[in-house]
Design an enzyme around this catalytic site. Structure first.
Site, PDB file in Angstrom:
ATOM      1  N   ASP A 106       0.871  -1.191   0.000  1.00 59.90           N
ATOM      2  CA  ASP A 106       0.000   0.000   0.000  1.00 59.90           C
ATOM      3  C   ASP A 106       0.900   1.231   0.000  1.00 59.90           C
ATOM      4  OD1 ASP A 106      -2.503   1.484   0.209  1.00 59.90           O
ATOM      5  OD2 ASP A 106      -1.930   1.926   2.271  1.00 59.90           O
ATOM      6  N   SER A 107       0.308   2.376  -0.350  1.00 58.04           N
ATOM      7  CA  SER A 107       1.068   3.623  -0.306  1.00 58.04           C
ATOM      8  C   SER A 107       1.491   3.948   1.135  1.00 58.04           C
ATOM      9  CB  SER A 107       0.203   4.758  -0.845  1.00 58.04           C
ATOM     10  OG  SER A 107      -0.959   4.875  -0.054  1.00 58.04           O
TER      11      SER A 107
ATOM     12  N   CYS B  23      -4.366  -1.665  -2.000  1.00 54.86           N
ATOM     13  CA  CYS B  23      -4.546  -0.231  -2.230  1.00 54.86           C
ATOM     14  C   CYS B  23      -5.418  -0.075  -3.475  1.00 54.86           C
ATOM     15  CB  CYS B  23      -3.166   0.395  -2.471  1.00 54.86           C
ATOM     16  SG  CYS B  23      -3.203   2.123  -2.955  1.00 54.86           S
TER      17      CYS B  23
ATOM     18  N   GLU C  60      -3.541   9.159   7.735  1.00 60.10           N
ATOM     19  CA  GLU C  60      -2.068   9.082   7.802  1.00 60.10           C
ATOM     20  C   GLU C  60      -1.525   9.957   8.940  1.00 60.10           C
ATOM     21  OE1 GLU C  60       0.563   7.559   5.701  1.00 60.10           O
ATOM     22  OE2 GLU C  60      -1.042   6.208   5.131  1.00 60.10           O
TER      23      GLU C  60
ATOM     24  N   CYS D 139     -11.302   2.653  -0.524  1.00 62.32           N
ATOM     25  CA  CYS D 139      -9.929   3.046  -0.174  1.00 62.32           C
ATOM     26  C   CYS D 139      -9.595   2.311   1.108  1.00 62.32           C
ATOM     27  CB  CYS D 139      -9.842   4.552   0.040  1.00 62.32           C
ATOM     28  SG  CYS D 139      -8.225   5.069   0.677  1.00 62.32           S
TER      29      CYS D 139
ATOM     30  N   HIS E 194      -7.665   2.933   3.438  1.00 63.35           N
ATOM     31  CA  HIS E 194      -7.501   3.756   4.642  1.00 63.35           C
ATOM     32  C   HIS E 194      -8.847   4.006   5.354  1.00 63.35           C
ATOM     33  CE1 HIS E 194      -3.561   4.748   2.975  1.00 63.35           C
ATOM     34  NE2 HIS E 194      -3.278   5.471   4.036  1.00 63.35           N
TER      35      HIS E 194
HETATM   36  N1  DGL Z   1      -4.948   3.199   0.571  1.00 59.56           N
HETATM   37  C1  DGL Z   1      -5.027   3.686  -0.757  1.00 59.56           C
HETATM   38  C2  DGL Z   1      -6.279   3.232  -1.448  1.00 59.56           C
HETATM   39  O1  DGL Z   1      -6.850   2.223  -1.086  1.00 59.56           O
HETATM   40  C3  DGL Z   1      -4.892   5.166  -1.004  1.00 59.56           C
HETATM   41  C4  DGL Z   1      -4.006   5.980  -0.221  1.00 59.56           C
HETATM   42  C5  DGL Z   1      -3.330   7.095  -0.940  1.00 59.56           C
HETATM   43  O2  DGL Z   1      -3.931   8.057  -1.423  1.00 59.56           O
HETATM   44  O3  DGL Z   1      -2.123   6.974  -0.966  1.00 59.56           O
HETATM   45  O4  DGL Z   1      -6.694   3.854  -2.385  1.00 59.56           O
END
Ligand code: DGL
Length: 276
Positions: free
Chosen positions: A13-14, A76, A161, A195, A197
């Protein structure tokens, strides 16, 4: 180019968001070995172009393959939307056609028809995921009778984050996007968290969502879909080591990652810093 020896399952993931997917996979299949890589130094990805997300994701997948992973999950949505297909079609054949890279969008889309009564579904995601139209296109192919409305929520990942997902500041940004998507299509009965997150914002989202609208979080379904995939592909399952270990890697400070990750996972972890 890469070793053929069995290895762990890689997750990428990012940043921290993929931990919500890792958590569910690990709960369902604790016997496997796992390596999680968060590119925290370059997160968020949601505002970046196709080319940049593809290049960053490609580097991360290549790193995980070099570390011995035979299977990598892009935990992600942004990377799944913008990089998965190109990696599968362009890079994998040159690297090693026996390895696999899987994403989180497909397992989510497959359930779209079952989870909605009104057949009006809302998707919240990063700017990148929503502007790629991946959910709308994929749901449209499988279930053309479903109306999909996407809402980009660019502040939600930074809130997570930066550990601000429980703060009063988060209320404003969550309410704003919930109100907007429901004004675009008031018949939505299911909201997909597109997403990884966003499960951290679940309580806030629920608080602003009218009762009767189902909130759909991907983690469990991605985990079940992976288990099903490994049952259908024993040749891949045999290439996965099963020692019950978990390693965590980040491109930012290891200390910061372990501190924040323990909020996601409710357990202390040990982390190493790497560079891509
Ligand atoms: N966790 C990532 C997703 O599912 C996105 C996070 C980011 O913008 O880096 O899209």
């Amino acid at each position: 180019m890469f070793s053929q020896a069995p290895g762990p399952i890689g997750l990428f993931d990012s940043g921290y968001g993929g931990l919500t997917i890792f958590d569910k996979i690990h709960q369902l299949m604790p016997g496997y070995d796992y390596v999680y890589l968060g590119d925290n130094a370059r997160s968020p990805y949601g505002t970046r172009s196709f080319e940049v997300v593809y290049q960053f994701t490609r580097q991360a997948v290549s790193y995980l393959f070099e570390s011995g992973c035979q299977l990598v999950i892009l935990a992600c949505n942004t990377a799944s939307a913008k990089a998965l297909r190109t990696i599968q079609q362009k890079d994998l054949p040159g690297w090693d056609s026996n390895r696999r890279v899987l994403g989180v969008i497909r397992p989510t889309v497959e359930l779209a028809d079952t989870i909605s009564r009104t057949k009006h579904i809302g998707i919240v995601g990063t700017g990148g995921t929503i502007s790629s139209n991946s959910y709308t296109i994929e749901i449209g192919k499988m279930y053309p009778h479903i109306r999909v409305t996407g809402e980009a929520c660019p502040m939600w990942v930074p809130l997570v984050e930066n550990n601000e997902f429980n703060s009063p500041g988060a209320d404003y940004f969550v309410k704003k996007h919930i109100d907007h998507i429901l004004s675009v299509d008031p018949q939505i009965d299911t909201l997909i968290l597109g997403c990884t997150h966003y499960p951290l914002l679940m309580d806030k989202i629920r608080a602003f969502l009218p009762s009767g609208i189902t909130l759909f979080s991907q983690g469990e379904h991605v985990a079940e879909s992976l288990r099903d995939y490994l049952r259908r592909h024993p040749e891949m399952d045999h290439k996965l080591t099963k020692g019950g270990s978990c390693r965590f890697l980040t491109t930012e400070s290891a200390e910061k990652f372990s501190e924040t990750a323990s909020i996601f996972l409710n357990t202390p972890i040990s982390v190493s810093q790497i560079s891509l």
